[in-house]
Design a protein around this motif. Structure first.
Motif, PDB file in Angstrom:
ATOM      1  N   GLN A 214       0.820  -1.209   0.000  1.00 13.45           N
ATOM      2  CA  GLN A 214       0.000   0.000   0.000  1.00 13.45           C
ATOM      3  C   GLN A 214       0.857   1.264   0.000  1.00 13.45           C
ATOM      4  O   GLN A 214       0.450   2.303  -0.529  1.00 13.45           O
ATOM      5  CB  GLN A 214      -0.914   0.011   1.229  1.00 13.45           C
ATOM      6  N   GLU A 215       2.051   1.190   0.558  1.00 12.93           N
ATOM      7  CA  GLU A 215       2.901   2.366   0.687  1.00 12.93           C
ATOM      8  C   GLU A 215       3.818   2.581  -0.523  1.00 12.93           C
ATOM      9  O   GLU A 215       3.983   3.714  -0.996  1.00 12.93           O
ATOM     10  CB  GLU A 215       3.752   2.250   1.961  1.00 12.93           C
ATOM     11  N   ASN A 216       4.437   1.515  -1.031  1.00  8.57           N
ATOM     12  CA  ASN A 216       5.426   1.686  -2.104  1.00  8.57           C
ATOM     13  C   ASN A 216       5.198   0.811  -3.323  1.00  8.57           C
ATOM     14  O   ASN A 216       5.914   0.956  -4.310  1.00  8.57           O
ATOM     15  CB  ASN A 216       6.838   1.397  -1.561  1.00  8.57           C
ATOM     16  N   GLY A 217       4.243  -0.092  -3.262  1.00 11.18           N
ATOM     17  CA  GLY A 217       4.071  -1.015  -4.385  1.00 11.18           C
ATOM     18  C   GLY A 217       5.036  -2.183  -4.232  1.00 11.18           C
ATOM     19  O   GLY A 217       6.111  -2.056  -3.630  1.00 11.18           O
ATOM     20  N   PRO A 218       4.706  -3.337  -4.799  1.00 14.70           N
ATOM     21  CA  PRO A 218       5.537  -4.530  -4.597  1.00 14.70           C
ATOM     22  C   PRO A 218       6.841  -4.524  -5.383  1.00 14.70           C
ATOM     23  O   PRO A 218       7.836  -5.094  -4.939  1.00 14.70           O
ATOM     24  CB  PRO A 218       4.625  -5.667  -5.047  1.00 14.70           C
ATOM     25  N   ASP A 219       6.854  -3.908  -6.562  1.00 15.11           N
ATOM     26  CA  ASP A 219       8.042  -4.002  -7.411  1.00 15.11           C
ATOM     27  C   ASP A 219       9.201  -3.149  -6.920  1.00 15.11           C
ATOM     28  O   ASP A 219      10.352  -3.398  -7.277  1.00 15.11           O
ATOM     29  CB  ASP A 219       7.680  -3.600  -8.849  1.00 15.11           C
ATOM     30  N   ASN A 220       8.913  -2.139  -6.121  1.00 16.87           N
ATOM     31  CA  ASN A 220       9.955  -1.243  -5.614  1.00 16.87           C
ATOM     32  C   ASN A 220       9.727  -1.004  -4.113  1.00 16.87           C
ATOM     33  O   ASN A 220       9.831   0.112  -3.627  1.00 16.87           O
ATOM     34  CB  ASN A 220       9.921   0.083  -6.386  1.00 16.87           C
ATOM     35  N   TRP A 221       9.479  -2.067  -3.422  1.00 14.76           N
ATOM     36  CA  TRP A 221       9.095  -1.961  -2.015  1.00 14.76           C
ATOM     37  C   TRP A 221      10.214  -1.383  -1.144  1.00 14.76           C
ATOM     38  O   TRP A 221       9.949  -0.840  -0.072  1.00 14.76           O
ATOM     39  CB  TRP A 221       8.661  -3.328  -1.479  1.00 14.76           C
ATOM     40  N   TRP A 222      11.449  -1.461  -1.576  1.00  7.23           N
ATOM     41  CA  TRP A 222      12.596  -0.958  -0.803  1.00  7.23           C
ATOM     42  C   TRP A 222      12.903   0.515  -1.112  1.00  7.23           C
ATOM     43  O   TRP A 222      13.939   1.040  -0.714  1.00  7.23           O
ATOM     44  CB  TRP A 222      13.831  -1.806  -1.096  1.00  7.23           C
ATOM     45  N   ASN A 223      12.008   1.213  -1.803  1.00  9.95           N
ATOM     46  CA  ASN A 223      12.225   2.601  -2.208  1.00  9.95           C
ATOM     47  C   ASN A 223      12.703   3.456  -1.031  1.00  9.95           C
ATOM     48  O   ASN A 223      12.086   3.489   0.028  1.00  9.95           O
ATOM     49  CB  ASN A 223      10.917   3.170  -2.775  1.00  9.95           C
ATOM     50  N   ARG A 224      13.859   4.141  -1.221  1.00 13.13           N
ATOM     51  CA  ARG A 224      14.486   4.994  -0.208  1.00 13.13           C
ATOM     52  C   ARG A 224      14.810   4.219   1.073  1.00 13.13           C
ATOM     53  O   ARG A 224      14.938   4.792   2.134  1.00 13.13           O
ATOM     54  CB  ARG A 224      13.608   6.204   0.128  1.00 13.13           C
ATOM     55  N   ASN A 225      14.924   2.941   0.924  1.00 11.00           N
ATOM     56  CA  ASN A 225      15.141   2.072   2.099  1.00 11.00           C
ATOM     57  C   ASN A 225      14.119   2.381   3.198  1.00 11.00           C
ATOM     58  O   ASN A 225      14.424   2.336   4.386  1.00 11.00           O
ATOM     59  CB  ASN A 225      16.561   2.246   2.658  1.00 11.00           C
ATOM     60  N   ASN A 226      12.879   2.633   2.749  1.00 12.14           N
ATOM     61  CA  ASN A 226      11.816   2.998   3.686  1.00 12.14           C
ATOM     62  C   ASN A 226      10.510   2.368   3.208  1.00 12.14           C
ATOM     63  O   ASN A 226       9.604   3.056   2.713  1.00 12.14           O
ATOM     64  CB  ASN A 226      11.688   4.527   3.758  1.00 12.14           C
ATOM     65  N   PRO A 227      10.400   1.031   3.350  1.00 10.36           N
ATOM     66  CA  PRO A 227       9.259   0.314   2.762  1.00 10.36           C
ATOM     67  C   PRO A 227       7.895   0.763   3.262  1.00 10.36           C
ATOM     68  O   PRO A 227       6.899   0.622   2.537  1.00 10.36           O
ATOM     69  CB  PRO A 227       9.527  -1.143   3.156  1.00 10.36           C
ATOM     70  N   MET A 228       7.797   1.305   4.472  1.00  8.01           N
ATOM     71  CA  MET A 228       6.496   1.693   5.014  1.00  8.01           C
ATOM     72  C   MET A 228       6.324   3.198   5.082  1.00  8.01           C
ATOM     73  O   MET A 228       5.366   3.691   5.688  1.00  8.01           O
ATOM     74  CB  MET A 228       6.307   1.068   6.411  1.00  8.01           C
ATOM     75  N   ASN A 229       7.252   3.951   4.422  1.00  8.53           N
ATOM     76  CA  ASN A 229       7.191   5.421   4.440  1.00  8.53           C
ATOM     77  C   ASN A 229       7.048   5.936   5.878  1.00  8.53           C
ATOM     78  O   ASN A 229       6.161   6.725   6.198  1.00  8.53           O
ATOM     79  CB  ASN A 229       6.030   5.930   3.565  1.00  8.53           C
ATOM     80  N   ASN A 230       7.964   5.472   6.697  1.00 11.04           N
ATOM     81  CA  ASN A 230       7.974   5.832   8.114  1.00 11.04           C
ATOM     82  C   ASN A 230       8.737   7.139   8.303  1.00 11.04           C
ATOM     83  O   ASN A 230       9.882   7.277   7.851  1.00 11.04           O
ATOM     84  CB  ASN A 230       8.646   4.698   8.905  1.00 11.04           C
ATOM     85  N   GLY A 231       8.123   8.086   8.977  1.00 10.69           N
ATOM     86  CA  GLY A 231       8.787   9.362   9.198  1.00 10.69           C
ATOM     87  C   GLY A 231       9.724   9.354  10.395  1.00 10.69           C
ATOM     88  O   GLY A 231      10.623  10.190  10.494  1.00 10.69           O
ATOM     89  N   TYR A 232       9.543   8.425  11.322  1.00 10.74           N
ATOM     90  CA  TYR A 232      10.319   8.421  12.555  1.00 10.74           C
ATOM     91  C   TYR A 232      11.772   8.020  12.283  1.00 10.74           C
ATOM     92  O   TYR A 232      12.069   6.916  11.836  1.00 10.74           O
ATOM     93  CB  TYR A 232       9.700   7.439  13.553  1.00 10.74           C
ATOM     94  N   GLY A 233      12.700   8.962  12.510  1.00 16.54           N
ATOM     95  CA  GLY A 233      14.125   8.688  12.362  1.00 16.54           C
ATOM     96  C   GLY A 233      14.630   8.647  10.932  1.00 16.54           C
ATOM     97  O   GLY A 233      15.795   8.317  10.701  1.00 16.54           O
ATOM     98  N   SER A 234      13.776   8.991   9.975  1.00 17.94           N
ATOM     99  CA  SER A 234      14.200   8.915   8.573  1.00 17.94           C
ATOM    100  C   SER A 234      14.574  10.278   8.002  1.00 17.94           C
ATOM    101  O   SER A 234      15.070  10.366   6.877  1.00 17.94           O
ATOM    102  CB  SER A 234      13.088   8.299   7.719  1.00 17.94           C
ATOM    103  N   GLY A 235      14.274  11.315   8.749  1.00 21.79           N
ATOM    104  CA  GLY A 235      14.575  12.652   8.257  1.00 21.79           C
ATOM    105  C   GLY A 235      13.468  13.252   7.423  1.00 21.79           C
ATOM    106  O   GLY A 235      13.599  14.367   6.918  1.00 21.79           O
ATOM    107  N   GLY A 236      12.394  12.534   7.292  1.00 25.82           N
ATOM    108  CA  GLY A 236      11.250  13.069   6.533  1.00 25.82           C
ATOM    109  C   GLY A 236       9.991  12.913   7.345  1.00 25.82           C
ATOM    110  O   GLY A 236       9.503  11.790   7.552  1.00 25.82           O
ATOM    111  N   GLY A 237       9.482  14.019   7.859  1.00 27.04           N
ATOM    112  CA  GLY A 237       8.333  13.958   8.749  1.00 27.04           C
ATOM    113  C   GLY A 237       7.102  13.324   8.149  1.00 27.04           C
ATOM    114  O   GLY A 237       6.317  12.696   8.844  1.00 27.04           O
ATOM    115  N   GLY A 238       6.921  13.468   6.856  1.00 25.89           N
ATOM    116  CA  GLY A 238       5.737  12.901   6.198  1.00 25.89           C
ATOM    117  C   GLY A 238       5.998  11.521   5.632  1.00 25.89           C
ATOM    118  O   GLY A 238       5.217  11.039   4.796  1.00 25.89           O
ATOM    119  N   GLY A 239       7.077  10.887   6.053  1.00 24.49           N
ATOM    120  CA  GLY A 239       7.385   9.554   5.545  1.00 24.49           C
ATOM    121  C   GLY A 239       8.181   9.582   4.262  1.00 24.49           C
ATOM    122  O   GLY A 239       8.300   8.561   3.583  1.00 24.49           O
TER     123      GLY A 239
END
Length: 227
Positions: free
Chosen positions: A127-152
């Protein structure tokens, strides 16, 4: 006047004979012998000491001895108890699939890696990144905590850190407590998914489930550099 003392005829005063000393000694000797025999008889009928533990074991083996005869034409089959192993983070990273990453998230949170838990996470990742590129930005769940991007929209150094931060964010925020409870109890997928939709993880709440997809998620391997 002359007094005369007459002794009656037919009766003679005699002294009582005394017992000879030798006969007394013989009597004492006989008494001592009888006492010794009585003592010996008492010892003879005393119960014997119980056998020791080693003696009892040897007696049991001797009485219950068994033999095993094996034909020189046959084979002796030995059955061992089954055992299983649980893959660690290093093994999962080496495999590198989206299903492996979901298991690393569960392990990081201390949650059981059941089929239902893994299925929910790979659906969530899709639901967050699609299956073919699930590792996008090394952030598969678009998590904002500790990633430097508040909106994921941020990124992590690798997928292992991303999994750890995803588990930490779920555990640290009370708004995600229902998700944590569902994962911890290995709840059915429907219960965990409803907790995800009700949480503020996604502002759209995934259309309260109307935009959630249930088709099987394909197994896709991320580049080794992402791990």
């Amino acid at each position: 006047m002359t007094l005369t003392h007459r002794i009656p005829t037919g009766r003679r005063a005699t002294a009582k004979p005394s017992r000879p000393l030798g006969r007394v000694r013989r009597g004492l000797a006989v008494g001592a012998a009888v006492a010794a025999l009585a003592l010996a008889a008492t010892c003879a009928i005393a119960p014997a000491a119980p056998p020791s533990a080693a003696e009892q074991l040897n007696a049991y083996i001797a009485h219950h001895g068994q033999t095993l005869t094996v034909s020189d034409r046959g084979m002796l089959s030995v059955t061992r108890d089954a055992y299983s192993t649980t893959a660690g983070v290093q093994t999962l990273s080496a495999n590198g699939t989206n299903y492996d990453w979901a298991k690393v998230v569960l392990m990081s949170g201390g949650w059981p890696t059941t089929d239902d838990n893994v299925t929910v996470l790979v659906r969530w990742m899709r639901q967050e990144n699609g299956p073919d590129n699930w590792w996008n930005r090394n952030n598969p769940m678009n998590n904002g905590y500790g990633s430097g991007g508040g909106g994921g929209t941020g990124s992590y150094a690798n997928l292992v850190i991303a999994a750890q931060k995803a588990a930490e964010n779920l555990q640290r925020n009370p708004s995600f407590s229902a998700i944590v409870t569902a994962l911890a109890t290995a709840a059915p997928t429907s219960i965990t998914e409803q907790a995800i939709w009700a949480s503020p993880w996604a502002s759209s709440h995934y259309g309260n489930g109307s935009r959630w997809h249930y088709t099987p998620v394909p197994v896709v391997t991320a580049p080794s550099s992402a791990w």
